[in-house]
Design an enzyme around this catalytic site. Structure first.
Site, short mmCIF file in Angstrom:
data_model
loop_
_atom_site.label_atom_id
_atom_site.label_comp_id
_atom_site.label_asym_id
_atom_site.label_seq_id
_atom_site.Cartn_x
_atom_site.Cartn_y
_atom_site.Cartn_z
N SER A 19 0.61 -0.97 0.07
CA SER A 19 0.07 0.46 -0.14
C SER A 19 0.80 1.39 -0.37
O SER A 19 1.21 1.76 1.69
CB SER A 19 -0.90 0.03 1.49
OG SER A 19 -1.79 1.06 1.29
N HIS A 44 -1.32 -2.44 -3.63
CA HIS A 44 -2.28 -1.03 -2.93
C HIS A 44 -2.85 0.22 -3.36
O HIS A 44 -1.38 0.69 -2.49
CB HIS A 44 -2.66 -1.66 -2.11
CG HIS A 44 -4.01 -0.99 -1.52
ND1 HIS A 44 -4.82 -2.14 -2.00
CD2 HIS A 44 -4.07 -0.99 -0.25
CE1 HIS A 44 -6.42 -1.81 -1.00
NE2 HIS A 44 -5.60 -0.63 0.03
N ASP A 46 -4.34 3.58 -2.56
CA ASP A 46 -5.32 3.55 -1.64
C ASP A 46 -5.88 5.44 -1.97
O ASP A 46 -5.84 6.19 -1.79
CB ASP A 46 -4.85 4.37 0.19
CG ASP A 46 -5.00 3.34 0.51
OD1 ASP A 46 -6.19 1.96 0.08
OD2 ASP A 46 -3.90 2.58 1.11
N MET A 48 -8.60 8.29 -0.94
CA MET A 48 -9.71 8.79 -0.38
C MET A 48 -10.55 9.88 -0.76
O MET A 48 -9.66 11.30 -1.35
CB MET A 48 -9.56 8.87 0.89
CG MET A 48 -8.65 8.08 1.19
SD MET A 48 -7.78 7.84 3.29
CE MET A 48 -6.80 6.26 3.26
N HIS A 78 -8.19 0.48 -4.37
CA HIS A 78 -9.12 0.99 -3.35
C HIS A 78 -9.41 2.09 -2.92
O HIS A 78 -9.25 2.72 -2.84
CB HIS A 78 -8.16 0.73 -1.66
CG HIS A 78 -9.57 0.66 -0.70
ND1 HIS A 78 -8.33 -0.10 0.07
CD2 HIS A 78 -10.54 -0.14 -0.46
CE1 HIS A 78 -9.82 -0.30 1.15
NE2 HIS A 78 -10.75 -0.32 0.99
N MET A 80 -12.42 4.25 -1.38
CA MET A 80 -12.92 4.91 0.42
C MET A 80 -13.59 5.82 -0.37
O MET A 80 -13.19 7.20 0.36
CB MET A 80 -11.81 4.72 1.15
CG MET A 80 -10.93 3.13 2.01
SD MET A 80 -9.58 3.80 2.57
CE MET A 80 -8.86 3.94 0.89
N MET A 149 -12.20 -5.02 5.74
CA MET A 149 -11.02 -3.67 6.82
C MET A 149 -10.64 -3.66 8.06
O MET A 149 -12.03 -5.06 8.59
CB MET A 149 -11.72 -2.22 6.67
CG MET A 149 -12.01 -1.73 5.74
SD MET A 149 -9.98 -1.57 4.46
CE MET A 149 -8.98 -0.88 5.57
N ASP A 184 -6.80 -6.03 5.05
CA ASP A 184 -6.32 -3.89 4.68
C ASP A 184 -6.81 -3.56 6.12
O ASP A 184 -7.62 -3.20 6.69
CB ASP A 184 -6.62 -3.38 3.54
CG ASP A 184 -6.24 -2.39 3.09
OD1 ASP A 184 -4.85 -1.85 3.65
OD2 ASP A 184 -6.81 -2.01 2.28
C1 DX5 Z 1 -6.49 2.46 4.92
C2 DX5 Z 1 -6.15 1.90 4.17
C3 DX5 Z 1 -4.47 1.19 3.55
C4 DX5 Z 1 -3.91 1.64 4.61
C5 DX5 Z 1 -3.08 0.33 4.79
O1 DX5 Z 1 -7.74 2.91 4.70
O2 DX5 Z 1 -6.44 1.36 2.95
O3 DX5 Z 1 -4.67 0.08 2.72
O4 DX5 Z 1 -3.09 2.42 3.65
O5 DX5 Z 1 -1.69 1.03 6.09
P1 DX5 Z 1 -1.12 -0.25 6.79
O6 DX5 Z 1 -0.77 -1.05 6.73
O7 DX5 Z 1 -0.07 1.13 8.34
O8 DX5 Z 1 -2.44 -0.12 8.65
ZN ZN Z 2 -6.36 -0.10 1.32
#
Ligand code: DX5
Ligand code: ZN
Length: 233
Positions: A19, A44, A46, A48, A78, A80, A149, A184
């Site tokens: 990620s 990965h 992310d 947001m 991903h 979000m 999650m 994740d």
């Molecule tokens: C959080 C993300 C995760 C995050 C994980 O909302 O979806 O993918 O990057 O981070 P770690 O591995 O540090 O918990």
């Molecule tokens: Zn993620």
């Protein structure tokens, strides 16, 4: 497409997705390449929107740049975001291989998964810790991957929530061998064995990789202790 093969074939060992949320954003190309060179199977990514989660990160333009820099990398996006359907086409055009959306954000998950497939990407559905597992059980046939999650999404570096392992076990028991179960949030060398024991075969990690001095050692440590065998599900 390389993606489809990687995500739809039962892995002999758990897949590790790096990620990039915990990478140095000023050096994203080299940071992404370094995780892959260190043994991570894919990136990965992310996304947001400041609504679905209380943070802002990256969008299709960053994905396009990474695709240009790393033509062969599998990019797993991903989403979000409050309206994931808005972003299927922009991410397909930006070179994403896989899109995961949240079950909490959509009214018709099967329709969005079908749209993602029409755009030649694989599709995943994610479920947040407080959400009842029954929400995803009816859509399993429509997706290639389920993402559990293990933190409330929004930030890297949070503590793993072991209570989601029950959800993982329930989903794992219902998946086909060609479907993946990802986890994740707070996944590290200490928490990975319980994830694998609960049936997860895709480990997603930001801090455990990018927060370490030796990415290769970190990726190997995530997989160690794993006893996933092909077709075990
Ligand atoms: C959080 C993300 C995760 C995050 C994980 O909302 O979806 O993918 O990057 O981070 P770690 O591995 O540090 O918990
Ligand atoms: Zn993620």
């Amino acid at each position: 497409m390389a993606t489809t093969t990687l995500l739809s074939k039962p892995p002999r060992k758990p897949l590790v997705g790096a990620s990039i949320l915990a990478a140095d954003f000023a050096k994203m190309g080299p940071e992404a390449r370094s995780a892959l060179d260190s043994g991570a199977d894919f990136l990965h990514f992310d996304v947001m929107d400041g609504h679905f989660v209380p943070n802002l990160t990256m969008g299709p333009d960053m994905c396009r740049s990474l695709r240009r820099e790393l033509p062969d990398a599998l990019i797993d996006v991903h989403l979000m975001v409050t309206d994931p359907g808005l972003f299927a086409e922009p991410f397909a055009a930006a070179g994403a291989d896989h899109l995961t959306f949240h079950i909490e954000a959509v009214e018709d998950p099967a329709a969005l998964a079908a749209t993602i497939h029409e755009l030649d990407m694989t599709a995943g559905v994610a479920i947040n810790p407080p959400t009842d597992v029954s929400r995803v059980m009816g859509v399993l046939d429509a997706v290639d991957m389920v993402l559990i999650m293990s933190i409330n999404p929004g930030f890297a570096g949070q503590t793993f929530m072991p209570e989601v392992l029950g959800t993982a076990r329930t989903v794992s028991a219902a998946l086909r061998p060609d479907q993946r179960l990802a986890i994740d949030g707070g996944v590290n060398r200490a928490t990975a064995p319980a994830c694998l024991a609960a049936g997860c075969d895709v480990l997603l990690a930001a801090t455990a990789i990018y927060g370490s001095q030796d990415y290769a050692e970190a990726v190997a440590a995530l997989r160690s202790g794993a006893s996933i065998v092909s077709g075990s599900r």
